[in-house]
Write an enzyme that holds these catalytic residues in place. Structure first.
Site, PDB file in Angstrom:
ATOM      1  N   GLU A 181       0.721  -1.265  -0.070  1.00 34.07           N
ATOM      2  CA  GLU A 181      -0.005   0.016   0.108  1.00 34.07           C
ATOM      3  C   GLU A 181       0.981   1.056  -0.039  1.00 34.07           C
ATOM      4  OE1 GLU A 181      -1.515   3.327   0.748  1.00 34.07           O
ATOM      5  OE2 GLU A 181      -1.913   2.227   2.742  1.00 34.07           O
ATOM      6  N   CYS A 197      -2.084   8.966   2.519  1.00 28.69           N
ATOM      7  CA  CYS A 197      -2.228   8.442   1.230  1.00 28.69           C
ATOM      8  C   CYS A 197      -3.490   8.812   0.399  1.00 28.69           C
ATOM      9  CB  CYS A 197      -1.623   7.158   0.769  1.00 28.69           C
ATOM     10  SG  CYS A 197      -2.352   5.986   1.960  1.00 28.69           S
TER      11      CYS A 197
END
Length: 488
Positions: free
Chosen positions: A255, A292
């Site tokens: 990720e 993010c």
């Protein structure tokens, strides 16, 4: 002083200790251990030795341990929230609800997840006689098996939710783990290890090593005892990890970075624009932009560009930058002086590239002594898609605004990125919004919301990652598929 947790024992670190600094006031939170590569290798061996017995435990036993761990974290909620806040600089509501609170919720979720079926019968297949044998009916069973030893390398923006989102589903599936926390705020992860130890996790099933040295992370990835690496962090580091994993064909769950595009159409009323402003505005407040999934790249129809910029500018006027525990604080510090300098350098770069600062751009004076790593929430307008501030992940409270004229242009701008984690669409026409969402090259799309369904698969396209987790998808991520076939 915190010790390493290896093979069920608290072990003195061979590299000594280093100071963990509170980003809000630069005080010392505590001393974190610095492992040697040899100790990381020892942790991986301990995990490998524990895997056989742990992988054969009854799902009910694994579920009970995860539930007990959640109970213990809940019991220690207040002191561990205070620790998380001190390590990360998160405002109180985020430290409580989104850090420790989500950590508890994830252990609860995967206690239930340990009981989810791992076998699925497939339709029988009739085969005629031939070179492979006699005619018959072949049955088949799909079985999900644990991968083995999983190295979990976690990010600094959330030292509870992120590690829990890796460790809990990995354990639920019967894997053992070596956890390598972010060096900036590792102390909370050792508290998680304390909870698991008290909950009865067998020796070697959970190991936590830590260090500032790159060699520590490399050892946790390259160990021959490690079967899978689960990493959350920057794309650049993820690429290096992937290269190492490729040499021995280790499984990966990555990720990585994001540069979330937020498309805002002109078919909304004032309330709709306000909703878009509120969603985009979370970038400034949520982890001080160190997330993010943030909608940092606003792609807005030219006809409503000025109205949206005005709303965002007004919103920022009420967004107090302050010490995390102070009443009314919305935006806390970023994680370190180095990261503050990096974010500020991007703001200066944007100005050089021709962007205009609509609001922010300075270093706020939060404390009389000048301490703390604070960055003012900053809105950059007059941006174009070729600017580095538009193309690169800043990971701070900075939003860039790019205008568009047509739907086709909006989609093209959104997709013209190395990243593809989560994008957003705000429109008064649901059909249009869903149609545009399907055309975006990103792992997730929020339609008129920044909210996430925590059972929906999470992960990125392009350089934003490899694989999917969250909900039952995390259980799948930490498992291998085995086929068992028989004849009747």
């Amino acid at each position: 002083m915190t010790k390493l947790y290896i093979g069920g024992e608290w072990v003195e670190p061979e590299g000594g200790h280093y100071e963990v600094v509170n980003p809000a006031d630069e005080s010392v939170v505590g001393l974190a251990p610095e492992a040697s590569p040899a100790q990381v290798a020892e942790a991986a061996r301990a995990a490998a030795e524990a895997f056989g017995a742990w992988s054969r435990t009854r799902p009910e036993e694994r579920a009970a341990i995860l539930d007990r761990a959640a109970d213990i974290i809940q019991r220690e909620y207040e002191p561990w929230t205070a620790l998380a806040q001190a390590e990360t600089g998160a405002p109180t509501a985020i430290a409580r609800g989104m850090q420790v609170g989500v950590g508890v919720a994830r252990f609860r979720r995967y206690a239930r997840g340990a009981l989810e079926p791992v076998e699925k019968g497939l339709p029988p297949q009739v085969t005629e006689a031939g070179p492979m044998g006699k005619a018959g009916i072949l049955g088949a069973l799909e079985v999900r098996q644990p991968v083995g030893v999983v190295t979990c390398i976690t990010s600094y923006n959330n030292p509870w939710a992120n590690p829990a989102g890796k460790v809990a589903p990995a354990l639920a599936m019967g894997n053992t783990v070596v956890v390598k926390p972010a060096p900036q705020d590792p102390l909370s992860v050792f508290k998680m290890a304390e909870a698991l130890a008290e909950a009865g996790v067998p020796p070697g099933v959970v190991n936590v090593v830590n260090g500032q040295s790159v060699a520590v992370g490399e050892a946790a990835v390259d160990s021959p005892d490690v079967d899978m690496v689960s990493f959350t962090g920057s794309t650049a580091v993820g690429q290096r990890i992937a290269e190492v994993c490729g040499r021995s064909m280790k499984r990966q769950l990555m990720e990585l970075g994001g540069k979330g595009a937020a498309i805002v159409f002109d078919d909304m009323d004032d309330a709709g624009l306000t909703a878009a402003m509120m969603g985009i505005g979370t970038t400034f407040s949520f982890y001080s932009g160190q997330i993010c999934t943030a909608p940092t790249r606003v792609i807005v129809h030219r006809s409503v560009h000025d109205a949206l910029v005005e709303k965002l500018t007004g919103y920022l006027a009420f967004m107090k930058v302050g010490e995390p525990a102070a009443q009314g604080t919305v935006v806390g510090p970023v994680i370190s002086a180095a990261h503050r300098d990096r974010v500020e350098s991007y703001i200066e770069l944007g100005k050089k590239e021709g962007a205009r600062i609509a609001v922010g751009g300075d270093r706020p004076a939060v404390r009389a002594d000048g301490k703390g790593f604070y960055v003012a929430p900053t809105l950059l307008v007059d941006c174009t898609n070729d600017m580095r501030v538009v193309r690169e992940e800043i990971f701070g409270p900075v939003v860039v605004v790019v205008p568009f004229d047509t739907e086709e242009e909006a989609v093209a701008l959104a997709n013209d990125s190395d990243f593809g984690l989560i994008s957003y669409v705000w429109s008064g026409d649901p059909s249009r919004a869903f149609g545009v969402a399907r055309r975006l090259r990103s792992g997730g799309v929020g339609v008129n919301t920044i909210g996430r369904n925590m059972e929906a698969p999470f992960g990125g396209f392009k350089r934003s990652g490899v694989g999917r987790d969250v909900g039952s998808y995390a259980l799948h991520a930490y498992s291998e598929i085995q086929s068992i076939v028989w004849t009747t």
